[in-house]
Design an enzyme around this catalytic site. Structure first.
Site, PDB file in Angstrom:
ATOM      1  N   SER A  74      94.854 -47.754  14.866  1.00 14.80           N
ATOM      2  CA  SER A  74      93.995 -48.866  15.273  1.00 14.80           C
ATOM      3  C   SER A  74      94.592 -50.211  14.888  1.00 14.80           C
ATOM      4  O   SER A  74      95.387 -50.316  13.945  1.00 14.80           O
ATOM      5  CB  SER A  74      92.613 -48.714  14.634  1.00 14.80           C
ATOM      6  OG  SER A  74      92.061 -47.461  14.963  1.00 14.80           O
TER       7      SER A  74
HETATM    8  N1  SAM Z   1      92.175 -44.398  12.002  1.00 15.13           N
HETATM    9  C1  SAM Z   1      93.352 -43.850  12.622  1.00 15.13           C
HETATM   10  C2  SAM Z   1      94.592 -44.529  12.140  1.00 15.13           C
HETATM   11  O1  SAM Z   1      94.499 -45.458  11.323  1.00 15.13           O
HETATM   12  O2  SAM Z   1      95.671 -44.108  12.553  1.00 15.13           O
HETATM   13  C3  SAM Z   1      93.284 -43.949  14.107  1.00 15.13           C
HETATM   14  C4  SAM Z   1      92.506 -42.858  14.688  1.00 15.13           C
HETATM   15  S1  SAM Z   1      92.726 -42.636  16.415  1.00 15.13           S
HETATM   16  C5  SAM Z   1      92.113 -44.118  17.104  1.00 15.13           C
HETATM   17  C6  SAM Z   1      91.423 -41.460  16.702  1.00 15.13           C
HETATM   18  C7  SAM Z   1      91.702 -40.091  16.170  1.00 15.13           C
HETATM   19  O3  SAM Z   1      90.532 -39.300  16.293  1.00 15.13           O
HETATM   20  C8  SAM Z   1      92.796 -39.347  16.924  1.00 15.13           C
HETATM   21  O4  SAM Z   1      93.797 -38.956  16.046  1.00 15.13           O
HETATM   22  C9  SAM Z   1      92.073 -38.142  17.519  1.00 15.13           C
HETATM   23  O5  SAM Z   1      92.863 -36.977  17.588  1.00 15.13           O
HETATM   24  C10 SAM Z   1      90.930 -37.982  16.544  1.00 15.13           C
HETATM   25  N2  SAM Z   1      89.781 -37.229  17.052  1.00 15.13           N
HETATM   26  C11 SAM Z   1      89.152 -37.326  18.239  1.00 15.13           C
HETATM   27  N3  SAM Z   1      88.124 -36.462  18.298  1.00 15.13           N
HETATM   28  C12 SAM Z   1      88.088 -35.806  17.108  1.00 15.13           C
HETATM   29  C13 SAM Z   1      87.261 -34.793  16.551  1.00 15.13           C
HETATM   30  N4  SAM Z   1      86.220 -34.269  17.210  1.00 15.13           N
HETATM   31  N5  SAM Z   1      87.522 -34.377  15.304  1.00 15.13           N
HETATM   32  C14 SAM Z   1      88.554 -34.880  14.592  1.00 15.13           C
HETATM   33  N6  SAM Z   1      89.382 -35.835  15.065  1.00 15.13           N
HETATM   34  C15 SAM Z   1      89.149 -36.300  16.303  1.00 15.13           C
END
Ligand code: SAM
Length: 226
Positions: A74
């Site tokens: 992000s």
């Molecule tokens: N905060 C993170 C960073 O600093 O890198 C960015 C996160 S990214 C925007 C969103 C993440 O949520 C992705 O890695 C995706 O695989 C994960 N995600 C989506 N749905 C999910 C779920 N049901 N359970 C766990 N992770 C999930």
């Protein structure tokens, strides 16, 4: 920076420190983030380590970056905004859904007592764990699975942060929030969401609109499905 001598490496690290200070001053503090401890931690955490080396030069820029698997790290300001809204105290236990690169996890680990983080994509989880270990951030439990169901075994949590966009507030996460707990979560359609801060008081949920945002999908049982 492979193949560089000690002097070159030291200069590179200094450049990252300068870039980090500029990020904190121009993108974070200048936009109204006031939590001094958070600003210090963002100055300290080497964000470039959470992206591919080919993107190190962009790691402190004012936008998200790809981390593989069609996911992103992000934008620094969004990380700061969400973290500040959690009102973390040193004794807090935090649940994070969507570990991604692990950058947000690292910041939480510096500010709270323990972080439980759930990521559905194995490769990302493994990479994140390696960087967290390299930074000696050992107060993190990481699970690979569907975070839309939370992590009930360790609940209730003082704070919950969801870093992917949900169609609605996932009930298991609401249930796993402690009385007085805070949750920050983007909710909306698949293109735009509203960032909400939810505070739980007994059976009541107080919801505060933190503004518009755009996140990748929260998949899973209480997200957009699989
Ligand atoms: N905060 C993170 C960073 O600093 O890198 C960015 C996160 S990214 C925007 C969103 C993440 O949520 C992705 O890695 C995706 O695989 C994960 N995600 C989506 N749905 C999910 C779920 N049901 N359970 C766990 N992770 C999930």
């Amino acid at each position: 920076m492979e193949g560089m001598g000690d002097a070159g490496r030291a200069r590179g690290m200094m450049d990252f420190h300068v870039a980090r200070r500029k990020m904190v001053e121009d993108q974070i503090a200048a936009r109204g983030i006031k939590d001094q401890r958070l600003l210090e931690v963002m100055l300290e955490i080497p964000r470039h380590l959470f992206v591919d080396e080919a993107m190190w030069s962009q790691a402190y820029n004012d936008h998200p970056l790809p981390i593989g698997e069609k996911q992103t790290i992000s934008q620094p300001y969004i990380v700061a905004l969400m973290t500040e809204a959690l009102d973390l105290r040193p004794k807090d236990r935090v649940l994070e859904i969507g570990t991604g690169s692990g950058y947000q996890t690292a910041i939480l680990a510096k500010l709270a007592d323990w972080v439980y983080t759930v990521e559905r994509i194995r490769n990302l989880a493994i990479r994140a764990r390696k960087v967290l270990d390299r930074l000696h951030l050992y107060n993190v439990s990481l699970r690979i699975g569907d975070g839309s169901e939370g992590w009930p075994e360790h609940s209730p949590y003082d704070a919950i942060i969801v870093t992917a966009g949900a169609p609605e507030f996932p009930q298991p996460l609401v249930d796993q929030l402690a009385d007085g707990g805070r949750m920050v979560i983007p909710v909306g359609d698949r293109y735009t969401q509203t960032l909400w801060k939810v505070t739980k008081r007994g059976k009541e949920l107080r919801k505060e609109d933190l503004g518009g945002c755009r996140f990748v999908d929260l998949l899973g049982k209480y997200g957009w499905g699989l």
